[in-house]
Design an enzyme around this catalytic site. Structure first.
Site, PDB file in Angstrom:
ATOM      1  N   GLY A 170      -5.045   6.436  -3.223  1.00 21.88           N
ATOM      2  CA  GLY A 170      -4.760   4.862  -2.349  1.00 21.88           C
ATOM      3  C   GLY A 170      -5.534   4.941  -0.938  1.00 21.88           C
ATOM      4  CG  ASN A 171      -7.811   1.703   0.293  1.00 19.14           C
ATOM      5  OD1 ASN A 171      -7.568   1.071   1.322  1.00 19.14           O
ATOM      6  ND2 ASN A 171      -8.643   1.484  -1.083  1.00 19.14           N
TER       7      ASN A 171
END
Ligand code: C5P
Length: 216
Positions: free
Chosen positions: A29-30
């Protein structure tokens, strides 16, 4: 009292960072908070738009159709199913550039003999570019988060992604990064000079953007 100047307009906003599965319990993810997209959706709703939010982050916004997704592939599918019918797309999501080539069916076990574990990634589709390449009447807005050569890179994105507007921000500037409530935007529009806005809250950025759109 707000004038409902977007009444009758169908708008899709995407928000949040995509989560790309590794196995049933893990993902890549980010740090995107989704705040800019949520603000875009909220203000459009207040202006009377018929709004669908395709989001990876939770929201308690009401009077908005909310479609929860995780991956870029899911986001693209939901968007493509609806793109023909909308007037405006605001692509605020932080789409992962890459995803694991293989998603394991079962939780991956660590191996006592291996200290290094490799995940092979493959490119995600560019959702904005793919969708905007089929546009007819839709007004398409992208974002460009850059740490250098802001204007040059954002100009390139305006053309290569077939967007009508790019909202560019230098994420290394104070108050303009991920996970803050403020943003500092330069609006780029084809055949127009770039327009740099002062540092303001993400809700005020959304108000200024929709004001710009209404006055086009
Ligand atoms: O190329 P870059 O990631 O900087 O472009 C940012 C813009 O493109 C954003 O509007 C983002 O939502 C969109 N994007 C996309 N699909 C990708 C990567 C970015 O739609 N795979």
């Amino acid at each position: 009292f707000i004038d409902k100047k977007l009444t009758g307009k169908k708008v899709i906003v995407t928000a949040g960072g995509t989560k790309e599965n590794i196995d049933p319990v893990r993902y890549i993810g980010n740090r995107s908070s989704g705040k800019m997209g949520l603000a875009m959706a909220e203000v459009a709703r207040d202006l009377g738009a018929d709004i669908t939010l395709i989001t990876t982050v939770e929201t308690d916004l009401t009077d908005i159709e909310i479609i929860k997704v995780q991956t870029a592939a899911e986001m693209m599918k939901k968007l493509q199913d609806r793109f023909d019918t909308i007037d405006v797309l605001v692509m605020a999501a932080a789409v992962a550039d890459f995803k694991p080539i293989n998603v394991a069916d079962q939780k991956i076990k660590k191996n006592d003999n291996e200290d290094i574990f490799t995940i092979k990634l493959t490119k995600n589709p560019d959702i904005l570019k793919t969708v905007a390449s089929t546009k007819t009447h839709q007004f398409v807005v992208g974002f460009a988060a850059e740490t250098q050569n802001l204007l040059a890179n954002a100009e390139k994105k305006l053309a290569s992604k077939n967007a009508d507007v790019i909202l560019a921000n230098n994420v290394s500037e104070n108050g303009a990064g991920f996970n803050v409530d403020t943003n500092k935007i330069t609006l780029l529009q084809k055949d127009h000079e770039p327009d740099s806005w002062p540092l303001m809250s993400k809700v005020d950025v959304a108000k200024k953007f929709w004001g710009f759109y209404i006055n086009l």
